[in-house]
Scaffold this motif. Structure first.
Motif, PDB file in Angstrom:
ATOM      1  N   PRO A  46       0.816  -1.224   0.000  1.00  0.00           N
ATOM      2  CA  PRO A  46       0.000   0.000   0.000  1.00  0.00           C
ATOM      3  C   PRO A  46       0.850   1.275   0.000  1.00  0.00           C
ATOM      4  N   SER A  47       0.568   2.141  -0.951  1.00  0.00           N
ATOM      5  CA  SER A  47       1.201   3.461  -0.974  1.00  0.00           C
ATOM      6  C   SER A  47       0.152   4.562  -1.130  1.00  0.00           C
ATOM      7  N   PHE A  48      -1.112   4.158  -1.027  1.00  0.00           N
ATOM      8  CA  PHE A  48      -2.242   5.075  -1.193  1.00  0.00           C
ATOM      9  C   PHE A  48      -2.749   5.468   0.188  1.00  0.00           C
ATOM     10  N   HIS A  49      -2.778   6.772   0.482  1.00  0.00           N
ATOM     11  CA  HIS A  49      -3.157   7.246   1.814  1.00  0.00           C
ATOM     12  C   HIS A  49      -4.299   8.252   1.727  1.00  0.00           C
ATOM     13  N   VAL A  50      -5.212   8.155   2.692  1.00  0.00           N
ATOM     14  CA  VAL A  50      -6.357   9.063   2.762  1.00  0.00           C
ATOM     15  C   VAL A  50      -6.306   9.800   4.099  1.00  0.00           C
ATOM     16  N   TYR A  51      -6.431  11.108   4.048  1.00  0.00           N
ATOM     17  CA  TYR A  51      -6.356  11.953   5.246  1.00  0.00           C
ATOM     18  C   TYR A  51      -7.740  12.540   5.512  1.00  0.00           C
ATOM     19  N   ARG A  52      -8.409  11.994   6.510  1.00  0.00           N
ATOM     20  CA  ARG A  52      -9.782  12.422   6.792  1.00  0.00           C
ATOM     21  C   ARG A  52      -9.818  13.873   7.263  1.00  0.00           C
ATOM     22  N   ASP A  53      -8.868  14.275   8.109  1.00  0.00           N
ATOM     23  CA  ASP A  53      -8.895  15.633   8.640  1.00  0.00           C
ATOM     24  C   ASP A  53      -8.650  16.682   7.560  1.00  0.00           C
ATOM     25  N   LYS A  54      -7.916  16.322   6.535  1.00  0.00           N
ATOM     26  CA  LYS A  54      -7.639  17.258   5.440  1.00  0.00           C
ATOM     27  C   LYS A  54      -8.552  17.026   4.237  1.00  0.00           C
ATOM     28  N   GLN A  55      -9.381  15.974   4.284  1.00  0.00           N
ATOM     29  CA  GLN A  55     -10.260  15.632   3.162  1.00  0.00           C
ATOM     30  C   GLN A  55      -9.447  15.524   1.863  1.00  0.00           C
ATOM     31  N   TYR A  56      -8.398  14.688   1.935  1.00  0.00           N
ATOM     32  CA  TYR A  56      -7.423  14.648   0.863  1.00  0.00           C
ATOM     33  C   TYR A  56      -6.849  13.246   0.733  1.00  0.00           C
ATOM     34  N   PHE A  57      -6.547  12.819  -0.507  1.00  0.00           N
ATOM     35  CA  PHE A  57      -5.882  11.533  -0.719  1.00  0.00           C
ATOM     36  C   PHE A  57      -4.611  11.753  -1.516  1.00  0.00           C
ATOM     37  N   HIS A  58      -3.659  10.852  -1.331  1.00  0.00           N
ATOM     38  CA  HIS A  58      -2.397  10.951  -2.057  1.00  0.00           C
ATOM     39  C   HIS A  58      -1.777   9.567  -2.211  1.00  0.00           C
ATOM     40  N   CYS A  59      -1.303   9.264  -3.419  1.00  0.00           N
ATOM     41  CA  CYS A  59      -0.595   8.017  -3.665  1.00  0.00           C
ATOM     42  C   CYS A  59       0.873   8.345  -3.862  1.00  0.00           C
ATOM     43  N   PHE A  60       1.730   7.742  -3.047  1.00  0.00           N
ATOM     44  CA  PHE A  60       3.155   7.983  -3.153  1.00  0.00           C
ATOM     45  C   PHE A  60       3.796   7.157  -4.265  1.00  0.00           C
TER      46      PHE A  60
END
Length: 232
Positions: A46-60
């Motif tokens: 897994p390199s896909f991350h979801v940030y609930r507090d920032k309402q943002y996702f990012h794949c490294f």
């Protein structure tokens, strides 16, 4: 359909990005984030991350990123309006009705204005006279001299900061959503021009390339910051 920014913000505030992405990706809570295998490229770890507090996702891995709207557009190959209609029904926030004003968003270019009568050219400057004597082609004439702001400074390029003229940039004005497309692009171009004085690396790069301050001004060279939503 033109959707006001405040309506978009309200919909995003009521949308839980973890719930949205969790419908397509198996997410596991890891500290303050949620992680899983990226749905946009093949991977085993897994390199896909979801940030609930920032309402943002990012794949490294593949660098895919954005908010819930961007995810739904990319995962389903849908356009912005289709996704907004779905989120509108889920959040209970009504979208504006279609109206004839939306035709303004087609951004038809305005007809060119008639040219002003030709003006008498001022006497040639010494530099121009020297060029004529040497048989060189004269520089093209412009109604607006792009180098005017530099003419008060005649010291050598490498002995002077070529970006000093931009040290006090004007405030960035928001472009109306139903404005002219060419005005919007002009505002964006000005934004990137104003970022150049804030990047020492970009200034050093231009110096290494041998670009003069006149060249920088004439071609309106700028700098794009590294952050991913600087134009938002």
């Amino acid at each position: 359909m033109a959707i006001p920014q405040h309506t978009i913000d309200q919909i995003l505030d009521r949308t839980d990005i973890v719930d949205v992405i969790g419908q397509f990706v198996k997410l596991k809570k890891t500290g303050r984030t949620y992680s899983g295998c990226c749905p946009f490229h093949q991977e085993k770890s897994p390199s896909f991350h979801v940030y609930r507090d920032k309402q943002y996702f990012h794949c490294f891995g593949c660098q895919a990123n954005g908010n819930a709207i961007r995810f739904l557009m990319d995962i389903g190959s849908r356009n912005f309006i289709e996704v907004m209609k779905d989120l509108s029904s889920q959040t209970g926030i009504e979208l504006p009705k279609d109206n004839h004003d939306s035709n303004k968003l087609k951004y038809k270019r305005e007809a060119p204005k008639p040219k002003a009568p030709a003006q008498i050219q001022p006497p040639a400057q010494p530099a121009q006279q020297a060029a004529d004597a040497a048989g060189l082609s004269p520089a093209p004439a412009f109604e607006h001299d792009p180098f005017a702001e530099f003419q008060a400074q005649d010291d050598a390029f490498y002995g002077h900061d070529p970006f000093a003229a931009f040290s006090q940039p004007p405030a960035f004005e928001e472009t109306a959503q139903d404005g002219n497309l060419y005005d919007l692009l002009e505002s964006i171009a000005q934004f990137y021009e104003r970022q150049l004085p804030h990047s020492q690396n970009a200034q050093k790069y231009f110096r290494q390339r041998g670009l003069s301050r006149e060249t920088i001004a004439y071609w309106r060279l700028g700098y794009a910051p590294e952050d991913w939503q600087h134009l938002e």
